[in-house]
Design a protein around this motif. Structure first.
Motif: not given
Length: 335
Positions: A130, A134, A156, A159
């Motif tokens: 991840r 990202a 989000a 990450d």
């Protein structure tokens, strides 16, 4: 009264050992709080230089070296620190960078986030997947938002945390160029965690020479942090969720509540820590993926420093890891 020395990073690379070495030196003053984080945290920086000096360096006296060991300066969250320090310092400070095998460092940081911080609920392979996915899209606004302490509030933002704390601090060539390009190569010293583990006295002497202070024998028993986990993980998760709420965080961060904050940390966090005897290392596939990711950085750093870093490219024996900070005991595991 401003600091003239910064240990700029990176996290999980022997900062506790360096702190112990310098804190015991009569020519060095370090604040009681190991990491003031003035140049990193916006809510601290806006309080101004006077607040910073009065809060952390009022007792420095005539110490030859006044140090700030906020090692987050070398994470993605801390990149603003370089410009802020350069803009406020009349003379270039001395900068220490401690680097460690980047995969070992990433795994140790992940272990602290998972075992001690109760932030990451993924296994190491999934967390790295991840983070790498990202990373290319993460911008300054993401970093500013995430470093306020809300990174566990959404997938989000988590990450962003994974990239900025697990992966990006291993971009050592970028970090070195940023600091040396601003303050000059003569004002930047790089020590390797592995060298601290094998030759602590020699590395301590190099640091003293760099700072212009007298060499001193390393005290017997100087060692790294002990890896810790949590006796009651659910308690830490509950506190994380409460702290992620903006109103509570703003109240606890008030200067007049500093003692209360320390008391809560001591009662609710530190008392919850228990030693971690060991954990299995990362899976080989993730190791190889990270080796490939870091290879260009390692090659550039070799050129910049004129040093052989082949040990970071070879096969590692990922067996049992002790976590914690960089070990300084002879024969200790490299994790």
């Amino acid at each position: 009264m401003l600091p003239n020395f910064f240990h700029a990073g990176v996290p999980k690379s022997a900062s506790a050992t360096v702190n112990t070495l310098l804190r015991n030196h009569p020519e060095v003053f370090l604040p009681r709080q190991k990491e003031p984080n003035f140049f990193i945290r916006d809510d601290n920086f806006v309080k101004g230089l006077g607040w910073y000096v009065e809060t952390y360096f009022a007792a420095a006296g005539d110490a030859r070296i006044r140090g700030d060991m906020s090692i987050g300066h070398a994470t993605g969250f801390g990149f603003d620190a370089i410009d802020r320090i350069a803009g406020l310092m009349e003379a270039p400070p001395k900068i220490l960078l401690t680097f460690r095998d980047p995969i070992a460092r990433a795994f140790s940081q992940y272990g602290m986030a998972r075992d001690k911080g109760q932030l990451d609920r993924l296994d190491f392979a999934a967390a790295i997947d991840r983070a790498l996915a990202a990373g290319p899209a993460i911008n300054k606004a993401d970093r500013r938002r995430a470093r306020t302490g809300t990174y566990y509030a959404s997938d989000a933002d988590m990450d962003v945390y994974r990239w900025c704390m697990y992966v990006e601090p291993g971009h050592y060539a970028d970090i070195y160029e940023a600091w040396a390009g601003t303050f000059g190569t003569d004002n930047v010293l790089v020590l390797l965690t592995e060298d601290l583990a094998s030759d602590l006295q020699g590395q301590a002497d190099s640091l003293c020479d760099f700072l212009g202070i007298a060499r001193r024998p390393v005290e017997a028993g100087t060692r790294a942090n002990t890896a810790t986990g949590l006796r009651y993980p659910a308690l830490r998760r509950m506190l994380n969720r409460l702290y992620a709420l903006g109103p509570l965080r703003r109240v606890l961060n008030r200067p007049e509540l500093m003692q209360l904050r320390k008391m809560l940390r001591r009662r609710l966090l530190s008392a919850n820590y228990v030693p971690v005897e060991g954990r299995s290392g990362p899976d080989p596939a993730t190791v190889e993926r990270l080796r490939a990711h870091y290879a260009p950085q390692v090659e550039r750093l070799e050129t910049l420093l004129g040093r052989d870093l082949s040990r970071w490219r070879g096969d590692a024996a990922f067996k049992t890891v002790s976590g914690g900070d960089a070990a300084t005991r002879p024969g200790a595991a490299p994790w």
